[in-house]
Write an enzyme that holds these catalytic residues in place. Structure first.
Site, mmCIF file in Angstrom:
data_model
loop_
_atom_site.group_PDB
_atom_site.id
_atom_site.type_symbol
_atom_site.label_atom_id
_atom_site.label_comp_id
_atom_site.label_asym_id
_atom_site.label_seq_id
_atom_site.Cartn_x
_atom_site.Cartn_y
_atom_site.Cartn_z
ATOM 1 N N LYS A 69 1.120 -1.544 -0.391
ATOM 2 C CA LYS A 69 0.412 0.240 -0.632
ATOM 3 C C LYS A 69 0.718 1.184 0.157
ATOM 4 C CE LYS A 69 -2.147 -1.685 3.955
ATOM 5 N NZ LYS A 69 -2.455 -2.250 4.721
ATOM 6 N N ASP A 87 -5.423 -5.230 10.567
ATOM 7 C CA ASP A 87 -6.642 -4.815 11.201
ATOM 8 C C ASP A 87 -8.047 -5.284 10.711
ATOM 9 O OD1 ASP A 87 -5.856 -4.847 8.507
ATOM 10 O OD2 ASP A 87 -6.683 -3.224 7.846
#
Ligand code: BGC
Length: 470
Positions: A158, A193
């Site tokens: 990312k 997450d």
């Protein structure tokens, strides 16, 4: 309007046939099994050492740190039990220089942010004299976890690429930075997450089987029998099953499905995907993520639009500064066009978000832009469903009693939340792959998974420490 001939050659890469969907799911199941059997596979199937999901009665106040989404967040979470919680949080921007500079500088910045949070926002957390505050660290990158508070970074994703972090234990990197700055905080839990989302959904809504993120990146976690994680070895499995460490008969597994099909055996990679991958900072990595997640949907769309412009089929061959810029626009444009009520709204989006001058936008262009956006969004949702379906099929023989009649999936992230039609398309594809079984699946948003999940994991870690001390 009849779409130009070129669209017909592009569509097969985006509008997946039933057979293609099923083939992808088959490969997905294979890669998940490989990741459970041995280390070093793309779909890493990381054991989280979280033994199960909460029942909503958990209580306590914890500090949480969340790195890996759009911002760095520091939060204080109060769990009240009865499925209720309260969050106090502060966001801190992570610049590209921090993302791609020295890891030590990044972790110093993170520690400074914790310090600033405790000073500016204050905390209701108090501890006995010398006892540090307990912090749960949501670190949303692939990590090979070896304990609830230990894990080394496998690779950045990312847009992060900080130097001298790969292979290092990220809890120690954080703890060193906190200690160097004399911040009296102890990082007692490391959590992805997706694991956080699974825990958060279960805390708020009842037991879920899968937690998934469709945001900047994509990934999923689910509950599996500890004995299926063969790579842990028989002795460790036996110890974990006995409840010795942080697990029991079941354990939450972080799949790291973003790296599915890095070997390019089945994903429908078009020239636009190949260009995106080649120009990315992590070529040949995160193949699945690059077709599904929010960081990339704008960029795939941009590549298609540029091809149409260069073929003089769109905007009369005129581009714009935004369109000419790498990552010039993001998934917000895709969401806006997908959700547009009429052509006027699409026209406004093209002007304001892509910077194309009004004089170049002809009637047919609106439909062509809608088409490009539509196929990109459609494929993202269908592929998202293949990951969920693979877990549903993989867990079929081993599911806990409560997951046999109903399968709940907690989701979070900007794509899941803001991309219109995402969920309905996911369901459509689930039905194609799973048939009747699709009916027992519920999908629900689990906001703040990173915060609540970190708090719940810190609680698990704290309880284990207390048990050890007793
Ligand atoms: C990371 C995962 C994370 C996901 C969603 C991916 O790029 O590898 O660890 O869960 O993004 O944030």
């Amino acid at each position: 309007m009849v779409l130009p001939e070129i669209c017909k050659s592009i569509e097969p890469y985006f509008m997946l046939s039933d057979d293609k969907l099923k083939t992808i799911v088959k490969y997905f199941c294979e890669e998940m099994n490989d990741g459970l059997a041995a280390y070093g596979h793309d779909v890493a199937m990381v054991p989280s050492y979280v033994p199960g999901v909460p029942d909503g009665s958990e209580q306590g106040t914890f500090l949480a740190l969340d790195l890996g989404g759009t911002n760095l967040r520091v939060c204080e979470i109060k769990l009240f039990g009865e499925n209720k919680f309260e969050i106090k949080q502060q966001k801190y921007k992570v610049s590209d220089a921090l993302k791609q500079g020295e890891a030590r500088v990044l972790f110093d910045y993170i520690a400074d942010s914790v310090d600033a949070f405790l000073t500016d926002i204050g905390s209701d957390l108090t501890t006995d004299d010398n006892e540090p505050l307990h912090l749960g660290f949501t670190f949303s990158f692939p990590v090979e976890q070896t304990a609830i508070d230990r894990g080394s970074l496998l690779t950045w994703t990312k847009g992060f690429n900080a130097k001298n972090a790969q292979g290092k234990d990220v809890v120690l990197l954080l703890q060193d930075a906190l200690d160097r700055k004399h911040i009296h905080v102890r990082c007692s839990a490391l959590v992805n997450d997706t694991v956080g989302t699974l825990l958060s959904r279960s805390y708020q809504h009842g037991p879920a089987l899968i937690g998934a993120i469709f945001g900047t990146g994509t990934n999923g976690a689910y509950i599996d029998r500890t004995s299926t994680v063969k790579k842990l070895g028989d002795d460790k499995i036996a110890a974990l099953e006995a409840g010795g460490e942080h697990a029991g008969e079941y354990m939450v597994i972080n799949t790291e499905w973003g790296a599915f099909d890095n070997k390019r055996r089945c994903l429908p990679a078009s020239i636009y995907d190949n260009k995106l991958d080649r120009e990315s900072i992590n070529p040949r990595k995160q193949a699945f993520e690059k077709m599904v997640s929010g960081m990339y949907l704008g960029e795939i769309t941009r590549n298609i639009l540029l091809h149409l412009i260069d073929s003089r089929l769109l905007f009369d061959g005129n581009s714009s500064k935004v369109l000419n810029t790498h990552y010039g626009f993001d998934t917000a444009f895709v969401s806006r066009v997908e959700g547009a009520k009429d052509d006027a709204e699409v026209r406004t989006a093209i002007q304001s978000m892509l910077g194309v001058e009004s004089q170049y936008i002809q009637a047919g262009d609106i439909e062509l832009v809608r088409w490009a956006v539509g196929i990109v969004a459609h494929r993202a949702a269908y592929l998202a469903a293949t990951a969920i379906a693979a877990i549903v099929l993989h867990t079929e023989p081993n599911r806990r009693e409560q997951d046999k009649k109903a399968i709940d999936v907690g989701v979070d992230g900007s794509v899941a939340e803001f991309l219109p039609n995402f969920e309905s398309r996911v369901r459509e594809a689930l039905k194609i792959v799973l048939g009747e079984q699709e009916k027992i699946i519920t999908i629900g948003l689990a906001k703040d998974g990173s915060g609540i999940g970190a708090a719940l994991t810190a609680l698990t870690a704290k309880k284990a420490l207390e048990r050890k001390a007793a």
